[in-house]
Design a protein around this motif. Structure first.
Motif, PDB file in Angstrom:
ATOM      1  N   ILE A  98       3.211  -4.148   1.706  1.00  0.00           N
ATOM      2  CA  ILE A  98       2.513  -4.116   0.413  1.00  0.00           C
ATOM      3  C   ILE A  98       1.152  -3.419   0.498  1.00  0.00           C
ATOM      4  O   ILE A  98       0.808  -2.583  -0.336  1.00  0.00           O
ATOM      5  CB  ILE A  98       2.310  -5.564  -0.097  1.00  0.00           C
ATOM      6  CG1 ILE A  98       3.592  -6.084  -0.718  1.00  0.00           C
ATOM      7  CG2 ILE A  98       1.185  -5.640  -1.102  1.00  0.00           C
ATOM      8  CD1 ILE A  98       3.795  -5.662  -2.136  1.00  0.00           C
ATOM      9  N   TYR A 101       1.387   0.227   0.691  1.00  0.00           N
ATOM     10  CA  TYR A 101       1.703   0.799  -0.628  1.00  0.00           C
ATOM     11  C   TYR A 101       0.450   0.835  -1.515  1.00  0.00           C
ATOM     12  O   TYR A 101       0.220   1.805  -2.235  1.00  0.00           O
ATOM     13  CB  TYR A 101       2.804  -0.002  -1.336  1.00  0.00           C
ATOM     14  CG  TYR A 101       4.142  -0.065  -0.634  1.00  0.00           C
ATOM     15  CD1 TYR A 101       4.466   0.811   0.397  1.00  0.00           C
ATOM     16  CD2 TYR A 101       5.084  -1.011  -1.009  1.00  0.00           C
ATOM     17  CE1 TYR A 101       5.700   0.737   1.027  1.00  0.00           C
ATOM     18  CE2 TYR A 101       6.326  -1.086  -0.375  1.00  0.00           C
ATOM     19  CZ  TYR A 101       6.621  -0.215   0.648  1.00  0.00           C
ATOM     20  OH  TYR A 101       7.835  -0.296   1.270  1.00  0.00           O
ATOM     21  N   CYS A 102      -0.320  -0.289  -1.475  1.00  0.00           N
ATOM     22  CA  CYS A 102      -1.551  -0.332  -2.286  1.00  0.00           C
ATOM     23  C   CYS A 102      -2.465   0.826  -1.887  1.00  0.00           C
ATOM     24  O   CYS A 102      -3.026   1.517  -2.736  1.00  0.00           O
ATOM     25  CB  CYS A 102      -2.297  -1.649  -2.055  1.00  0.00           C
ATOM     26  SG  CYS A 102      -1.553  -3.079  -2.842  1.00  0.00           S
TER      27      CYS A 102
ATOM     28  N   ALA B 101       2.449  -1.379  -6.236  1.00  0.00           N
ATOM     29  CA  ALA B 101       2.856  -1.705  -4.860  1.00  0.00           C
ATOM     30  C   ALA B 101       3.891  -2.825  -4.834  1.00  0.00           C
ATOM     31  O   ALA B 101       4.887  -2.754  -4.110  1.00  0.00           O
ATOM     32  CB  ALA B 101       1.624  -2.100  -4.033  1.00  0.00           C
ATOM     33  N   LEU B 102       3.670  -3.850  -5.664  1.00  0.00           N
ATOM     34  CA  LEU B 102       4.605  -4.984  -5.650  1.00  0.00           C
ATOM     35  C   LEU B 102       5.961  -4.570  -6.233  1.00  0.00           C
ATOM     36  O   LEU B 102       7.009  -4.995  -5.747  1.00  0.00           O
ATOM     37  CB  LEU B 102       4.003  -6.160  -6.435  1.00  0.00           C
ATOM     38  CG  LEU B 102       4.687  -7.514  -6.248  1.00  0.00           C
ATOM     39  CD1 LEU B 102       4.802  -7.907  -4.780  1.00  0.00           C
ATOM     40  CD2 LEU B 102       3.958  -8.607  -7.019  1.00  0.00           C
ATOM     41  N   THR B 104       7.130  -1.500  -6.128  1.00  0.00           N
ATOM     42  CA  THR B 104       7.717  -0.662  -5.074  1.00  0.00           C
ATOM     43  C   THR B 104       8.394  -1.541  -4.021  1.00  0.00           C
ATOM     44  O   THR B 104       9.500  -1.256  -3.563  1.00  0.00           O
ATOM     45  CB  THR B 104       6.621   0.214  -4.418  1.00  0.00           C
ATOM     46  OG1 THR B 104       6.014   1.003  -5.432  1.00  0.00           O
ATOM     47  CG2 THR B 104       7.194   1.122  -3.336  1.00  0.00           C
ATOM     48  N   TYR B 105       7.701  -2.622  -3.671  1.00  0.00           N
ATOM     49  CA  TYR B 105       8.274  -3.575  -2.704  1.00  0.00           C
ATOM     50  C   TYR B 105       9.590  -4.141  -3.235  1.00  0.00           C
ATOM     51  O   TYR B 105      10.587  -4.234  -2.496  1.00  0.00           O
ATOM     52  CB  TYR B 105       7.266  -4.700  -2.442  1.00  0.00           C
ATOM     53  CG  TYR B 105       7.798  -5.824  -1.587  1.00  0.00           C
ATOM     54  CD1 TYR B 105       7.766  -5.747  -0.194  1.00  0.00           C
ATOM     55  CD2 TYR B 105       8.338  -6.968  -2.176  1.00  0.00           C
ATOM     56  CE1 TYR B 105       8.253  -6.795   0.583  1.00  0.00           C
ATOM     57  CE2 TYR B 105       8.837  -8.006  -1.404  1.00  0.00           C
ATOM     58  CZ  TYR B 105       8.797  -7.914  -0.030  1.00  0.00           C
ATOM     59  OH  TYR B 105       9.288  -8.932   0.752  1.00  0.00           O
TER      60      TYR B 105
END
Lengths: 244, 263
Positions: A98, A101-102, B101-102, B104-105
């Motif tokens: 995560i 990605y952030c 991001a979440l 994408t996760y």
């Protein structure tokens, strides 16, 4: 994010990106000093006529255009460096990807907005015969975009700080002080977000907080992060060499 | 230390005090990274709502058909709110990345190609620039000099509201990417009907295209269809995905090979 490349190739490639940074700094510093609006930051109090006179002064015009062309070429060179940091975040002892990605999500935003500001400056300087009110409009948009667009930089620093704190292993990728450093530089950029409120004082786009502190924090962040990322990359290279 | 080794750590019992519990969560909650992202989403959307609906009062949007004197009046009336409110967005607007991001996760957890996840990550990382920040830049530039030539104030007004409503493709394609991933997924990460709801959200971006042409009526940027119906769908969509991401986190087994496999 795994298995994107063979480790040895990937680390060797990173050294090129790493050692490109000091060269890119020279272009950045050169452009910064060449742009007459940065050496003594342009005041937001200038009238439209004064702004147009500044742009089309024969002593200024070539310097404005050439500095912004070089910035246009090399401003986005921050992205490969940020991608290198993302690769180090990905190596941290996290349970999920995560935070990688952030961080990746923040990488493109800052340089893209800087590129947009750069284009506004180039457009403002394009036609001397243009109505001064339009030159002032693009000059305002350039300065507002350049000065106040700190959102991606702040978020990326905070995400990186959290990622470093959660990198719970005997020898973390970055030392803890790097997390503290990132948390300290994030608020240093925040006052610049309100630069359009005042034409005077430290908050104004030519002021001590919005210009001096913010740009100083960004420059310091780039230097410090280049050094610590370089250390991490060399350590990774050494560890992978020892393991091979 | 490997993730597997981390998972084998024996966590002590959480202390009784609230602060102690928070510290325990920070130190030992195996889902901490997911929860941090989730709470960041919650904070972001609350601040986003307060800034756009409360401080700047740019939502619901003012009329697309207003003449220049009315637009100049609007900038005078909203000036301080625009400068302060969008300053807040310029500080914390990129924390929306936690949402990207979440999600994408969530796609990485699905039985689909990672290309769906990378598409979503890149699309929505880009979205904030034309879809939110360009709006704020235009309206701040207007508000900082309300005595500017009214024709230029009109231009900034249009630039602000058209970039907000008119940034369509990123959200259209992004919603379709997530929706198709949910529909193809065999790991039951999110409910199938929510996949269809993604397609519904994508369709609102098709309907809103009329705002680039029409200046009054239901299809203008302030109209019943181009604004209100879209906002209702977007509001429900946002509420739903925040809820279902929470359920996903609650269900996650951090020791499962599927979760470890995406590291």
């Amino acid at each position: 994010m795994t298995n994107l490349a063979k480790p040895a190739t990937h680390v060797n490639g990173e050294l090129i990106l790493l050692w490109a940074m000091p060269v890119i700094w020279i272009f950045w510093l050169g452009s910064f000093l060449a742009f007459p609006g940065f050496v003594t930051p342009m005041s937001p109090k200038l009238s439209a006529q004064e702004v147009a006179a500044f742009y089309f002064d024969p002593a200024n015009l070539p310097r404005i255009r050439y500095s912004m062309i070089v910035f246009n070429w090399f401003g986005v060179a921050l992205i490969p460096f940020l991608a290198m940091i993302a690769m180090q975040v990905q190596r941290m002892a996290h349970r999920t990807p995560i935070l990688t990605y952030c961080f990746i999500g923040c990488i493109a935003g800052g340089p893209t907005l800087f590129c947009i500001a750069d284009l506004f400056w180039l457009i403002a300087a394009f036609r001397p015969e243009r109505d001064p009110a339009l030159v002032q409009l693009f000059n305002d948009m350039a300065w507002v975009t350049f000065t106040s667009q700190v959102a991606f930089l702040i978020a990326q620093n905070v995400f990186l700080a959290v990622a470093i704190h959660l990198d719970r292993q005997p020898r973390p990728i970055f030392p803890t002080w790097v997390a503290h450093f990132n948390l300290a530089t994030a608020p240093a950029m925040a006052p610049a977000a309100f630069a359009a409120i005042h034409f005077d004082g430290p908050i104004a786009w030519d002021g001590a907080l919005s210009f001096g502190l913010k740009n100083g924090a960004i420059a310091l962040w780039i230097v410090v992060m280049t050094l610590v990322t370089g250390q991490a990359v060399y350590r990774q290279r050494h560890e992978q060499g020892a393991a091979a | 230390m490997t993730v597997a080794a981390l998972a084998q750590e024996t966590a002590p019992q959480p202390p009784a005090s609230s602060l102690g519990k928070l510290a325990w969560q920070w130190r030992h909650n195996p889902k901490l990274e997911l929860w941090l992202s989730w709470y960041t989403i919650l904070v972001f959307y609350n601040v986003f709502g307060i800034v756009f609906f409360g401080i700047t009062r740019t939502q619901p949007p003012p009329k697309a058909w207003w003449d220049l004197p009315k637009i100049v009046w609007w900038f005078h009336d909203k000036g301080w709110g625009l400068l302060v409110g969008f300053g807040i967005i310029f500080v914390m607007g990129a924390f929306a990345t936690a949402s990207t991001a979440l999600i994408t996760y969530s796609i990485r957890r699905m039985s689909v190609s990672p290309a769906f996840a990378w598409s979503y990550l890149i699309l929505y990382s880009l979205a904030a620039v034309p879809g939110m920040l360009l709006t704020c830049i235009a309206l701040v530039t207007g508000a900082m000099r309300p005595d500017r030539d009214p024709r230029l104030m009109g231009l900034l007004y249009d630039m602000g509201f058209l970039s907000f409503s008119g940034t369509m493709g990123i959200f259209l394609i992004g919603s379709v990417v997530w929706g198709v991933a949910i529909l193809l997924d065999e790991n039951a990460i999110l409910p199938k009907w929510f996949g269809y709801f993604n397609i519904c959200n994508a369709l609102t971006e098709v309907v809103v295209a009329t705002c680039c042409v029409l200046k009054s009526g239901p299809f203008a940027w302030d109209g019943v269809i181009a604004f209100y119906i879209n906002m209702v769908v977007f509001g429900i969509y946002t509420g739903l995905f925040i809820t279902y991401l929470r359920k996903m986190i609650e269900r996650e087994d951090m020791d499962s090979p599927q979760v470890r496999g995406i590291r």
